[in-house]
Design a protein around this motif. Structure first.
Motif, PDB file in Angstrom:
ATOM      1  N   SER A  92      -1.886   2.741  -3.140  1.00  0.00           N
ATOM      2  CA  SER A  92      -2.890   2.039  -2.317  1.00  0.00           C
ATOM      3  C   SER A  92      -4.128   2.874  -2.019  1.00  0.00           C
ATOM      4  CB  SER A  92      -2.244   1.570  -1.011  1.00  0.00           C
ATOM      5  OG  SER A  92      -1.408   2.569  -0.511  1.00  0.00           O
ATOM      6  N   GLY A  95      -6.899   2.299   0.747  1.00  0.00           N
ATOM      7  CA  GLY A  95      -6.740   0.965   1.317  1.00  0.00           C
ATOM      8  C   GLY A  95      -7.802  -0.029   0.881  1.00  0.00           C
ATOM      9  N   ILE A  98      -5.790  -3.266  -0.172  1.00  0.00           N
ATOM     10  CA  ILE A  98      -4.769  -3.753   0.761  1.00  0.00           C
ATOM     11  C   ILE A  98      -5.390  -4.246   2.081  1.00  0.00           C
ATOM     12  CG2 ILE A  98      -4.149  -1.656   2.077  1.00  0.00           C
ATOM     13  CD1 ILE A  98      -1.288  -2.163   1.335  1.00  0.00           C
ATOM     14  N   LYS A  99      -6.563  -3.720   2.418  1.00  0.00           N
ATOM     15  CA  LYS A  99      -7.148  -4.100   3.717  1.00  0.00           C
ATOM     16  C   LYS A  99      -7.544  -5.580   3.788  1.00  0.00           C
ATOM     17  CE  LYS A  99     -11.899  -2.788   2.935  1.00  0.00           C
ATOM     18  NZ  LYS A  99     -12.886  -1.774   3.011  1.00  0.00           N
ATOM     19  N   PRO A 103      -1.559  -6.878   7.735  1.00  0.00           N
ATOM     20  CA  PRO A 103      -0.694  -5.691   7.859  1.00  0.00           C
ATOM     21  C   PRO A 103       0.750  -6.034   8.231  1.00  0.00           C
ATOM     22  CG  PRO A 103      -2.670  -5.464   9.214  1.00  0.00           C
ATOM     23  CD  PRO A 103      -2.681  -6.844   8.671  1.00  0.00           C
ATOM     24  N   THR A 106       2.478  -6.832   4.771  1.00  0.00           N
ATOM     25  CA  THR A 106       2.044  -6.064   3.598  1.00  0.00           C
ATOM     26  C   THR A 106       2.493  -4.621   3.708  1.00  0.00           C
ATOM     27  OG1 THR A 106       0.121  -7.515   3.394  1.00  0.00           O
ATOM     28  CG2 THR A 106      -0.012  -5.404   2.258  1.00  0.00           C
ATOM     29  N   THR A 119      -3.791   4.504   5.275  1.00  0.00           N
ATOM     30  CA  THR A 119      -3.308   3.109   5.327  1.00  0.00           C
ATOM     31  C   THR A 119      -2.326   2.912   6.483  1.00  0.00           C
ATOM     32  OG1 THR A 119      -1.847   3.720   3.492  1.00  0.00           O
ATOM     33  CG2 THR A 119      -3.743   2.343   2.964  1.00  0.00           C
ATOM     34  N   TYR A 124      -0.674  -0.481   8.101  1.00  0.00           N
ATOM     35  CA  TYR A 124       0.241  -0.895   7.027  1.00  0.00           C
ATOM     36  C   TYR A 124       1.415   0.067   6.936  1.00  0.00           C
ATOM     37  CZ  TYR A 124      -3.671  -3.792   5.681  1.00  0.00           C
ATOM     38  OH  TYR A 124      -4.672  -4.717   5.699  1.00  0.00           O
ATOM     39  N   LYS A 125       2.612  -0.473   6.913  1.00  0.00           N
ATOM     40  CA  LYS A 125       3.791   0.364   6.675  1.00  0.00           C
ATOM     41  C   LYS A 125       3.573   1.018   5.306  1.00  0.00           C
ATOM     42  CE  LYS A 125       8.126   1.762   6.439  1.00  0.00           C
ATOM     43  NZ  LYS A 125       8.236   3.113   6.946  1.00  0.00           N
ATOM     44  N   THR A 126       3.512   2.357   5.283  1.00  0.00           N
ATOM     45  CA  THR A 126       3.201   3.044   4.011  1.00  0.00           C
ATOM     46  C   THR A 126       4.308   4.032   3.665  1.00  0.00           C
ATOM     47  OG1 THR A 126       0.842   2.877   4.536  1.00  0.00           O
ATOM     48  CG2 THR A 126       1.456   4.434   2.802  1.00  0.00           C
TER      49      THR A 126
END
Ligand code: TYD
Length: 405
Positions: A92, A95, A98-99, A103, A106, A119, A124-126
């Motif tokens: 990612s 971000g 993904i942004k 969140p 995702t 992220t 976001y769980k990363t």
């Protein structure tokens, strides 16, 4: 079934800039191979991923306006076409893509912890880990229904073990899910003679022909391909767990690849000859600029230009320094040939006569931004698709530039 196509001798790690010019670097031969079985073009004897994607990785996709716009448009299209209720992105970065997703539904995967932290902070769980089946099993413990969209941009081509990568995708894709990824296209690389797409991070440059076979043997079926202009010509690949009708544009691309001969070794042998000529032409033209006292610099400290400069033997005698907008690259030295990297504010001024387009894939964005430079006589030089000088008509004509014997 592996045939060696080209060897770029003694290249340094492409993205590892030096803080001290005296620092020594490990170099290795970059061997490009063609698998006659799967038709996959890859780098053999890869460098271990942990050295390529460290915790202070410097490449930030958000540095380019073109890419910011590109990923916004991509996210909107995917929302509209597939209405995913859950999303996972592999690689990612900062971000940029993904942004555009919620969140709460995702999840990100990013092995470079400096970017994983960004992220995570965006909500976001990363997972700060490399993508593989082991990680997919770990993610499955918390997301047992899998994801409706698994996406990856300029990332799958970095993964050496594609069977493991695609098995991991299959493991986490929901039954109605779609796997969408984009990477540089092999046919465009061949047509543009952009041999600098080959560097350590690019474990493979994909043809659709090879991908179809590789996905299928891991239970994923390619049904659509969207050609893209970014990164010197890319393909966005669409695959799912069930076989559906292939789109006409995908069939056309497969036909183009077959007509071009991407399944034949002789096509790559011709490419190798063109690469050798490109190297001679670039070195000769830079020597001519140098003999005439022109100040030549490079624009964009890219991984691609690491291949070009080290392969062509271009040092700070021929190119004085590189400008780059990425703060983490500034004040450092490019890998191998050790060209200093400075900010555009410091280095892109009226003393520059010629700038090599290290980031040739952003030619349009860069030339628009630097239109004043061209208007006042500044020249560009690129090796894509062949070595040539660009700029305002009245300045480009250089009678002494003789590229063909
Ligand atoms: P990219 O072409 O994506 O490179 P790589 O070969 O490393 O994958 O990287 C572009 C580089 O160029 C990045 O370091 C940012 C820099 N850059 C500028 O300095 N100015 C610009 O206007 C643009 C578009 C990029």
């Amino acid at each position: 079934m592996l045939k060696n196509l080209i060897t770029f001798k003694q290249l340094p790690l492409s993205n590892t800039l030096l803080t001290d010019k005296k620092e020594s670097v490990n170099c290795y031969d970059l061997n490009i191979s063609f698998d006659e079985n799967t038709k996959l073009v890859s780098v053999v004897d890869n460098v271990e991923p942990k050295f390529l994607f460290p915790d202070d990785y410097v490449y930030d996709s958000s540095q380019s306006k073109t890419m910011v716009k590109h990923f916004k448009k991509c996210a909107l299209k995917l929302h509209k076409r597939f209405h995913p209720s859950s999303v996972l992105e592999i690689g990612s970065n900062s971000g940029i893509f993904i942004k555009h997703f919620n969140p709460d539904t995702t999840v990100a995967v990013e092995p470079c912890s400096n970017f994983a932290e960004i992220t995570e902070e965006l909500g976001y769980k990363t997972y700060p880990k490399f993508w593989n089946t082991e990680l997919s099993n770990e993610i499955k413990e918390s997301f047992e229904n899998g994801f409706d969209l698994i996406s990856a941009s300029n990332c799958i081509c970095h993964i050496q073990d594609l069977d493991d990568c695609f098995t991991a995708v299959h493991n986490l894709l929901s039954d109605r899910g779609v796997f969408v990824f984009e990477d540089p296209s092999l046919i465009e690389t061949m047509k543009r003679n952009s041999y600098d797409q080959f560097y350590d991070e690019h474990a493979h440059i994909f043809s659709v022909t090879a991908l179809e076979k590789l996905l299928e043997r891991n239970g994923l079926f390619l049904f659509d391909v969207e050609p893209l202009s970014v990164h010197g010509g890319s393909n966005r690949i669409f695959a799912s767990k069930t076989e559906t009708e292939k789109t006409d544009r995908m069939k056309e691309i497969l036909k183009d690849e077959s007509d071009y001969g991407l399944d034949k070794l002789s096509t790559y042998e011709e490419f190798a000859k063109r690469v050798e000529k490109s190297k001679e032409d670039l070195f000769n033209i830079l020597k001519q600029f140098n003999e005439r006292g022109y100040k030549v610099i490079s624009y964009g400290a890219t991984s691609k230009s690491t291949t070009v400069f080290n392969y062509c033997g271009i040092d700070d005698y021929l190119i004085q320094y590189i400008t780059d907008t990425t703060e983490d690259k500034q004040g450092k030295y490019s890998p191998g040939v050790k060209l200093p990297v400075v900010s555009p504010e410091e280095g892109f001024d009226e003393t520059v006569d010629v700038a090599f387009l290290g980031a040739w894939n952003f030619e349009k964005e860069i030339r628009e931004k630097e239109s004043e430079y061209e208007k006042s006589g500044g020249l560009w030089i690129t090796h894509v698709p062949e070595v040539r000088v660009l700029g305002h008509k009245e300045f480009v004509h250089e009678p002494w530039v003789e590229l063909d014997e």
